[in-house]
Design an enzyme around this catalytic site. Structure first.
Site, PDB file in Angstrom:
ATOM      1  N   PRO A 126       0.792  -1.243  -0.043  1.00 25.60           N
ATOM      2  CA  PRO A 126      -0.039   0.095  -0.027  1.00 25.60           C
ATOM      3  C   PRO A 126       0.775   1.212  -0.092  1.00 25.60           C
ATOM      4  O   PRO A 126       0.736   1.956   1.007  1.00 25.60           O
ATOM      5  CB  PRO A 126      -1.026  -0.118   1.088  1.00 25.60           C
ATOM      6  CG  PRO A 126      -0.032  -0.759   2.097  1.00 25.60           C
ATOM      7  CD  PRO A 126       0.840  -1.808   1.339  1.00 25.60           C
ATOM      8  N   CYS A 127       1.481   1.476  -1.036  1.00 29.01           N
ATOM      9  CA  CYS A 127       2.244   2.867  -1.207  1.00 29.01           C
ATOM     10  C   CYS A 127       1.288   4.033  -1.226  1.00 29.01           C
ATOM     11  O   CYS A 127       1.639   5.216  -0.832  1.00 29.01           O
ATOM     12  CB  CYS A 127       3.102   2.683  -2.567  1.00 29.01           C
ATOM     13  SG  CYS A 127       2.226   2.244  -4.095  1.00 29.01           S
TER      14      CYS A 127
END
Length: 159
Positions: A126-127
């Site tokens: 989850p950047c």
């Protein structure tokens, strides 16, 4: 192998190699990465499971992915991506916080940002949950609008 998924943030190409997810690409696709893709196979077990989990995520029914992942990157990038996976659903962290979790100072924030931007498996790694020190939505490989939609989806699912 790869498959394609229509999603609320546009078409996604999910790539599998040797039994693990190696990439999730936003459309329009940039095919200059050199990553192996192979033929399209919508029924490949790993791709079918990734598609199922992503659909559940977008439907607000899944908050944590359980997929075999094999992102290719430098040792530093791998360390950053590992830290990203520790940011919980609906939460955010700053580049500086990620640097501190890696035992570095705020001066490493830029390096963390560069590694974050090279994450080949967005959403699952989850950047999009990494934000600027002042709380702003900084750059995102898929575009800031997609980043905002992903964060809003997670916030809405919590309430």
């Amino acid at each position: 192998m790869y498959t394609v998924l229509d999603s609320p943030i546009g078409e996604l190409r999910i790539v599998e190699y040797d039994g693990a997810i190696t990439a999730i690409d936003f459309s329009p696709y940039d095919d200059r990465s050199g990553r192996p893709r192979g033929a399209r196979d919508d029924r490949h077990p790993v791709l079918a499971e990734a598609t199922r989990q992503l659909r559940a995520y977008f439907s607000r029914e899944l908050s944590e992915f359980d997929l075999p992942l094999a992102p290719a990157g430098t040792p530093f990038q791998q360390r950053v991506w590992e830290q990203l996976q520790g940011i919980g659903f609906g939460e955010t962290a700053t580049y500086g916080q990620i640097a501190h979790r890696l035992g570095m100072t705020n001066a490493a924030s830029r390096a963390v940002g560069l590694a974050n931007g090279r994450n080949p498996i967005p959403i699952v790694i989850p950047c999009h949950r990494v934000i600027g020190a002042d709380g702003t939505l900084t750059g995102y490989a898929g575009g800031v609008q997609r980043k905002q939609l992903l964060l809003e989806l997670e916030q809405d699912a919590l309430f």
